[in-house]
Design an enzyme around this catalytic site. Sequence first.
Site, short mmCIF file in Angstrom:
data_model
loop_
_atom_site.label_atom_id
_atom_site.label_comp_id
_atom_site.label_asym_id
_atom_site.label_seq_id
_atom_site.Cartn_x
_atom_site.Cartn_y
_atom_site.Cartn_z
N CYS A 1 0.87 -1.18 0.00
CA CYS A 1 0.00 0.00 0.00
C CYS A 1 0.91 1.22 0.00
O CYS A 1 2.10 1.10 -0.29
CB CYS A 1 -0.98 -0.01 1.18
SG CYS A 1 -0.26 0.15 2.82
N GLY A 2 0.39 2.38 0.32
CA GLY A 2 1.22 3.58 0.29
C GLY A 2 2.42 3.49 1.20
O GLY A 2 3.55 3.80 0.81
#
Length: 151
Positions: free
Chosen positions: A65-66
């Site tokens: 994810c980020g």
Amino acid sequence: MKIALGSDHHAFDLKEEVKTYIYNLGHDVEDYGCYSCDAVDYPDVAFEVAQDISNGKAERGVLICGTGIGVAIAAGKVPGIRAALCHDTYSAERAQLSNNAQILTMGAKIIGVEVAKKIVESYLNVTFDGGNSERKIQKIIDREKEYGAKR
């Protein structure tokens, strides 16, 4: 080895690069999404990957994810799953050797493509063999069972 791979929209591009790399290393890759840059909720992907690893449908997983934090937290909520956030090759190796982590997580906004590939390779190239870490991992497993029994 069968690898479950997933990401949110922030990490879609990196996931696609990592997917090809894992395949080229000789592993089977099951892509759990996301499948575009359209917004998705990372817990949905993380839960699905972790559940299928828990059920034996895949041997290990890679979630992106980020930051890698959200997917690590979400995957770790599935009983029996240990997800390790790693942004360097040494931590990735130790995630498996010392912690028998079934899932490696990374942050697409933290590291680049080439670093991510090396991290994944370091994680997949080693296997937990117990040793001194076996009793520590067993303590984690036992405590998790204890907490589950209290619910």
